[in-house]
Design an enzyme around this catalytic site. Structure first.
Site, mmCIF file in Angstrom:
data_model
loop_
_atom_site.group_PDB
_atom_site.id
_atom_site.type_symbol
_atom_site.label_atom_id
_atom_site.label_comp_id
_atom_site.label_asym_id
_atom_site.label_seq_id
_atom_site.Cartn_x
_atom_site.Cartn_y
_atom_site.Cartn_z
ATOM 1 N N HIS A 184 0.867 -1.181 0.000
ATOM 2 C CA HIS A 184 0.000 0.000 0.000
ATOM 3 C C HIS A 184 0.897 1.223 0.000
ATOM 4 O O HIS A 184 1.671 1.442 0.927
ATOM 5 C CB HIS A 184 -0.929 0.006 1.213
ATOM 6 N N CYS A 185 0.810 2.027 -1.051
ATOM 7 C CA CYS A 185 1.730 3.148 -1.241
ATOM 8 C C CYS A 185 1.093 4.449 -0.767
ATOM 9 O O CYS A 185 0.081 4.884 -1.335
ATOM 10 C CB CYS A 185 2.123 3.261 -2.712
#
Length: 322
Positions: free
Chosen positions: A111-112
């Site tokens: 998850h960026c």
């Protein structure tokens, strides 16, 4: 710059890199992560049965029946079927539950926070292109600003505020180039090995145990799995990845062309632990596309009951993962 041709060339290169950078960044942000299809969700009756039965062999049997026709080969560390209690589904291979999005993401990489989105099967190609074009964009700015940065230290620039703009622009572009180059190189290595960031930190577990190269099909096929068969689309942020995200070919299902072949009936782990017994389960159409070049199936005659969906472990226990 006094040369008109040089000015035009730099303007075209700058705006081209900037446009590709913005396009890939936009696609990475606004492409929704893909979730497991309905076939991996438990039916209403199976959910009620799973909740009603105590933890033990009864629940194991419910999960075995639900997963018998699903193309899953990975397990938990304890050998159980990967089941998500929050989403109430059997996790496909390489699928993980994102605690930020609160849903299971197909081939989740990470998850960026920089794109405020999960990077997974649906947008991993866009993320790679975003890294590539942002790196080229910063390198271009640093390269074109270098001559004026040198003039700054040799007092070759006029004594105006432009001097501070030049030095700030060069340092910003150079620092971003260093950080982006390391991140881009790392993800290029992941693509060449057919790994995600999560799989690089914790290797996937199959029926025979942990295998860090279980999904690797060779450099060429690993690249095609992410970027697709048609090379004309490789540099464009348009979706061209192979498969459906729910099933992936592995060297455990077919003979890996990079590994030496093992005759049927012999134990491949006796002399070389890197070779594996390959169950004779047919691949779905989306999986077999990558394997049409050199495909070798090994039929196991010693135990014909092992050919059903990778469910040969009689001691499966349900384990919830996040």
């Amino acid at each position: 710059m006094e040369n008109i041709g040089e000015q035009v060339l730099c303007l075209i290169a700058y705006h081209l890199l900037f446009a590709m950078f913005v396009w890939s960044y936009w696609k990475t942000i606004f492409t929704l992560p893909m979730n497991p299809s309905k076939e991996f969700h438990l039916s209403h009756a199976e959910k009620e049965l799973l909740e009603r039965e105590p933890r033990g062999e009864a629940q194991q049997e419910v999960l075995r029946r639900a997963a018998k026709d699903l193309p899953i080969y990975t397990r938990t560390m304890s050998g159980a079927i990967r089941y998500c209690d929050r989403c109430q589904l059997i996790k496909p291979d390489r699928c993980h539950h994102c605690s930020v999005c609160d849903k299971c993401i197909l081939k989740m990489d990470h998850h960026c926070p920089w794109v405020n989105n999960c990077v997974g099967f649906s947008n991993y190609k866009f993320f790679l292109l975003f890294l590539a074009y942002s790196l080229l964009y910063c390198l271009f700015i640093a390269a074109t600003d270098l001559q004026y940065f040198i003039k700054f230290w040799t007092n070759g620039l006029p004594d105006t505020q432009v001097k501070f703009h030049v030095i700030f622009l060069f340092f910003a572009a150079a620092m971003f180039s260093v950080s982006l180059s390391s991140l881009f190189a790392y993800h290029c290595w992941l693509v060449s090995k057919n790994k995600s960031t999560l799989e690089a930190f914790r290797s996937p577990v199959f029926r025979h145990g942990t295998d860090k190269n279980g999904f690797s099909l060779g450099f060429s096929k690993n690249m095609r799995q992410v970027f697709g068969d048609e090379k004309k689309y490789w540099l464009l942020p348009t979706f061209s990845s192979l498969g459906d995200g729910c099933a992936f070919p592995t060297c455990l299902v077919n003979q890996d062309p990079e590994q030496p072949s093992t005759p049927a009936g012999l134990n491949p782990t006796a002399k070389n632990p890197e070779n594996h017994q390959f169950p004779a389960k047919p691949l779905r159409e989306s999986q077999s596309h990558l394997l049409t070049d050199s495909q070798t199936w090994i039929e196991s005659t010693s135990n014909p009951g092992k050919g059903k969906s990778g469910m040969s472990n009689p001691a499966l226990t349900m384990e919830n993962e996040t």
